[in-house]
Enzyme design. Structure first.
Site, PDB file in Angstrom:
ATOM      1  CB  CYS A  49       6.977 -13.534 -18.274  1.00 12.32           C
ATOM      2  SG  CYS A  49       8.320 -13.167 -19.380  1.00 12.32           S
ATOM      3  CG  ASP A  50       4.011 -11.321 -16.661  1.00  7.17           C
ATOM      4  OD1 ASP A  50       4.521 -12.140 -15.870  1.00  7.17           O
ATOM      5  OD2 ASP A  50       4.497 -10.210 -16.893  1.00  7.17           O
ATOM      6  CB  CYS A 109       7.330 -10.663 -20.819  1.00  4.70           C
ATOM      7  SG  CYS A 109       7.825 -12.367 -21.139  1.00  4.70           S
TER       8      CYS A 109
END
Ligand SMILES: Cc1cc2nc3c(=O)[nH]c(=O)nc-3n(C[C@H](O)[C@H](O)[C@H](O)COP(=O)(O)OP(=O)(O)OC[C@H]3O[C@@H](n4cnc5c(N)ncnc54)[C@H](O)[C@@H]3O)c2cc1C
Length: 312
Positions: free
Chosen positions: A138-139, A135
């Site tokens: 997200c990261d 992701c």
């Protein structure tokens, strides 16, 4: 005695929320069990360019929050748990929730979507959360100004690579073929970026392993037509597809060999069990889009409404 609901919707992606909106408007007082990923897969993407009427390119989280608000305002009851067991046959369906409670319903709409597929390497497992991610939204932040690799050749891989190109020093797109399944517009955009050196394609390449120092990723080893080579990166984003989230329904419903739910028995969203309907990516082997999921969520709610009318 626990009351029997008219309809329980499983899943809080575009399919689930749309089913809830239609079920509310049909007076079915739906209960929606959200699952672990509130808002579904779309919450992992920074920009959506193809949701009709939203040419301001909203991020996935805010788009899904607006769908949830719509469903809430119309009266959907939410349960923030997952379904762990399902007894679907018969006129009364029974779902066991992660908190241990049971919920009973006359009809069920399954909108459990899909989950990220990983490469299945031991080294990938070792470094998940330590440089291996699925992701970028997200990261990606953790890899600002660093070199990263994206593995895959479909639209999701290109979306991830484009997002990372805006954050990272360099993005390698590693794909096992020399042609892509991704949308043309995405391929064009990434190809343009590759001319600046920001992006590099490594094609006809299979991932052999992910390399690290024991704590974090330091590179990715790939087998290409010219042999084994190592690319120095600090992040590896795996974007090779998804698995249908249907394990809970194994043995209860007819599924395809890849786990996708078979539909179209009586109505378009009907499953092999009467009163159970399926919509979105969990029942889709072709389109897998937010809008097609929403559309089939609408159809499932209408199918459930007609089923309940016939029951009474
Ligand atoms: C990175 C990325 C970018 C994308 N970009 C786009 C885009 O720009 N445009 C587009 O149209 N599509 C895009 N997609 C595809 C789109 O996100 C999906 O097609 C869509 O979200 C599918 O919707 P769905 O409602 O079927 O399921 P999902 O969105 O997968 O949601 C499934 C829901 O089911 C829940 N669930 C699962 N198992 C259980 C259980 N046992 N009990 C209870 N709940 C459960 C989950 O918590 C989740 O809420 C993208 C996908 C990804 C991964």
């Amino acid at each position: 005695m626990e009351k029997v609901r008219k309809v329980v919707i499983i899943g809080s992606g575009p399919a689930g929320y749309t089913a809830a909106i239609y079920a509310c408007r049909a007076g079915l007082n739906p209960v929606l069990v959200t699952g672990n990923q509130l808002g579904g897969q779309l919450t992992t993407t920074p920009e959506i360019e193809n949701w009709p009427g939203r040419n301001d390119n909203p991020d996935g989280i805010s788009l899904m929050q607006s769908l949830q608000k719509h469903a809430t305002d119309l009266g959907t009851e939410f349960i923030y748990e997952s379904v762990e067991k399902a007894k679907l046959k018969g006129t009364e369906k029974v779902l066991t929730l992660s908190g241990g409670n049971e919920i009973r319903a006359k009809s069920i709409i399954i909108c459990t979507g899909a989950s990220v597929r990983y490469l299945g390497l031991e080294s990938e497992e070792q470094y998940k959360g330590h440089g291996v991610s699925a992701c970028a939204t997200c990261d990606g932040f953790f890899f600002r100004n660093k070199d990263v690799a994206v593995v895959g050749g479909g639209s999701a891989a290109f979306v991830e690579a484009l997002y990372l190109a805006g954050l990272c020093n360099k993005v390698y797109l590693i794909h096992r073929r020399d042609s892509f399944r991704a949308e043309n517009a995405l391929v064009k955009r990434l190809t343009e970026l590759s001319k600046t050196g920001k992006v590099e394609f490594i094609l006809n390449a299979n991932v052999d392993s992910i390399i690290g120092d024991g704590n974090k990723v330091t590179g990715i080893r790939v087998v290409t037509t010219t042999g084994l080579c190592t690319v120095d990166v600090e992040g590896v984003f795996v974007a090779i597809g998804h698995n249908a989230n249907t394990q809970v329904f194994e043995g209860q419903l007819e599924l395809y060999s890849d786990g996708v739910i078979k539909t179209g028995f009586t109505t378009q969203t009907s499953t092999s069990v009467k009163g159970v309907f399926a919509a979105g990516d969990c029942a889709d082997r072709v389109y897998k889009q937010a809008i097609t999921s929403a559309g089939s969520g609408c159809m499932a709610a209408l199918d459930a409404e007609h089923y309940l009318q016939e029951l009474s």
